[in-house]
Design an enzyme around this catalytic site. Structure first.
Site, short mmCIF file in Angstrom:
data_model
loop_
_atom_site.label_atom_id
_atom_site.label_comp_id
_atom_site.label_asym_id
_atom_site.label_seq_id
_atom_site.Cartn_x
_atom_site.Cartn_y
_atom_site.Cartn_z
N HIS A 47 0.87 -1.12 0.23
CA HIS A 47 -0.12 0.12 -0.14
C HIS A 47 0.78 1.19 -0.03
O HIS A 47 1.90 1.16 0.19
CB HIS A 47 -1.05 -0.12 1.17
CG HIS A 47 -0.26 0.11 2.40
ND1 HIS A 47 0.53 -0.69 3.16
CD2 HIS A 47 -0.43 1.01 3.57
CE1 HIS A 47 0.92 -0.58 4.26
NE2 HIS A 47 0.28 0.69 4.63
N HIS B 251 1.39 3.86 1.81
CA HIS B 251 2.15 4.69 2.64
C HIS B 251 3.62 4.83 2.74
O HIS B 251 4.50 3.74 2.32
CB HIS B 251 1.62 3.97 4.45
CG HIS B 251 0.30 4.40 4.81
ND1 HIS B 251 -0.45 3.62 5.53
CD2 HIS B 251 -0.53 5.46 4.27
CE1 HIS B 251 -1.50 4.33 5.80
NE2 HIS B 251 -1.63 5.46 4.82
N ASP C 264 6.00 4.55 4.89
CA ASP C 264 6.75 3.78 5.57
C ASP C 264 6.86 2.52 4.90
O ASP C 264 7.65 1.43 5.26
CB ASP C 264 6.68 3.59 7.01
CG ASP C 264 5.21 3.00 7.24
OD1 ASP C 264 4.46 3.64 6.58
OD2 ASP C 264 5.17 2.41 8.45
N HIS C 265 6.22 2.26 3.56
CA HIS C 265 6.24 1.17 2.87
C HIS C 265 6.85 1.36 1.48
O HIS C 265 7.14 0.41 0.97
CB HIS C 265 4.82 0.30 2.93
CG HIS C 265 4.17 0.04 4.09
ND1 HIS C 265 4.17 -1.34 4.59
CD2 HIS C 265 3.98 1.05 5.13
CE1 HIS C 265 3.77 -1.27 5.65
NE2 HIS C 265 3.58 -0.25 6.35
N HIS D 55 -7.34 -0.19 5.91
CA HIS D 55 -6.42 0.68 6.62
C HIS D 55 -6.03 1.84 5.27
O HIS D 55 -5.90 2.83 5.52
CB HIS D 55 -5.05 -0.28 6.35
CG HIS D 55 -3.79 0.48 7.09
ND1 HIS D 55 -3.66 1.08 8.17
CD2 HIS D 55 -2.75 0.65 6.27
CE1 HIS D 55 -2.50 1.51 8.11
NE2 HIS D 55 -1.80 1.36 7.23
N ASP E 71 -0.14 -3.88 6.51
CA ASP E 71 -0.50 -2.89 7.68
C ASP E 71 -2.01 -3.43 7.87
O ASP E 71 -2.73 -2.76 8.51
CB ASP E 71 -0.55 -1.57 7.83
CG ASP E 71 0.98 -0.95 7.71
OD1 ASP E 71 1.80 -1.75 8.04
OD2 ASP E 71 1.09 0.26 7.68
N HIS F 287 4.91 -4.88 10.57
CA HIS F 287 5.13 -4.19 11.70
C HIS F 287 5.37 -4.96 12.97
O HIS F 287 4.64 -5.84 13.11
CB HIS F 287 4.31 -2.80 12.46
CG HIS F 287 4.51 -1.71 11.44
ND1 HIS F 287 5.22 -0.64 11.64
CD2 HIS F 287 3.57 -1.45 10.42
CE1 HIS F 287 5.07 0.45 10.53
NE2 HIS F 287 4.02 -0.13 9.91
#
Ligand SMILES: [Zn+2]
Length: 256
Positions: free
Chosen positions: A52, A54, A56-57, A108, A129, A167
């Site tokens: 996805h 985001h 941090d991905h 999410h 996530d 995570h």
């Protein structure tokens, strides 16, 4: 096949999969930890898979893309920079000799997908996530109903499916799980197992669908013990569907 976790930011895991045909990473939120790892072990990178959008991905995609021999594959979202191929429900993504089934799991984020390796001897799920061990992602873009349905899709996978989340949230999630289901002894047993791993600086992941069905409240919305707990806390005598129970549970966790 070998699967290795590479730590990024404070608690992200980038999953690196190595086969005879190459190496791929899933959700490289940062480039540097991946570059350090592949240099240390003299590996070349073939493909990058994204769950996805985001940061941090996907934060490491552009830099890592300079060195890959294959493609960057991710969800149907034009905002993600560097994508070569968009993956949708039902598609099979082939990488390094592996065949990943694409499962759309909005909630999410609306673009969220999971990658599933269906080998019956050892199925594996890379779910970003959406599903965490002992918990699930926050509902940022979709509805609670969508997130509930996405988790039900994952719950329907074989019990022996190994779950690779993005995570290390397990112990914090289990603390909440214990608050919700005080008498679920599976949770306290699993906390002990995970505690030992954390003390040794090992990931608590992968988990499995079987474990999650026993300890993860978000996978247990139809269980009497859980419904009772939600009723006491927020519902009173009101009736609620499983997806409504999920929404109450998610709200409770958001303020926990
Ligand atoms: Zn996210």
């Amino acid at each position: 096949m070998n699967i290795q976790s590479i730590k990024a930011y404070s608690d992200n895991y980038i999953w690196l999969i190595t086969t005879n045909e190459g190496n791929l990473v899933i959700d490289p939120g940062e480039a540097l930890p991946v570059i350090n790892y592949i240099q240390q072990y003299s590996l070349g990178l073939t493909d990058i898979l994204i769950t996805h959008h985001h940061y941090d991905h996907v934060g490491g995609v552009i830099e890592l893309k300079k060195d890959i021999t294959g493609k960057v594959i991710g969800p149907q979202n034009d905002q993600i920079e560097g994508l070569d191929e968009q993956a949708i429900q039902g598609m099979v993504v082939e990488s390094c000799g592996l065949k990943f089934d694409v499962i759309e799991i909005p909630g999410h984020t609306l673009d969220h997908i999971a990658y599933y390796l269906a080998d019956p001897r050892q199925p594996r799920l890379f779910c970003g996530d959406t599903l965490f061990s002992g918990g699930c992602g926050r509902v940022f873009e979709g509805t609670h109903k969508q997130m509930y349905q996405s988790l039900e899709k994952l719950k329907a996978l074989p019990d022996n499916t190994l779950v690779y989340s993005a995570h290390e949230y397990t112990l914090a999630n289990l603390k909440f799980a214990q608050e919700v289901e005080v008498n679920n002894f599976h949770i306290s047993e699993y906390i002990e197992v995970c505690q030992k791993k954390v003390e040794l600086d090992l990931p608590t992941l992968p988990s499995s669908i079987a474990i999650e069905k026993k300890v993860n409240p978000f996978m247990r919305c139809s269980e009497a013990s859980l419904r009772q707990s939600i009723s006491q806390k927020m519902l009173g005598s009101k009736k609620a569907s499983d997806s409504e129970i999920f929404a109450y549970l998610r709200e409770w966790k958001d303020s926990f």
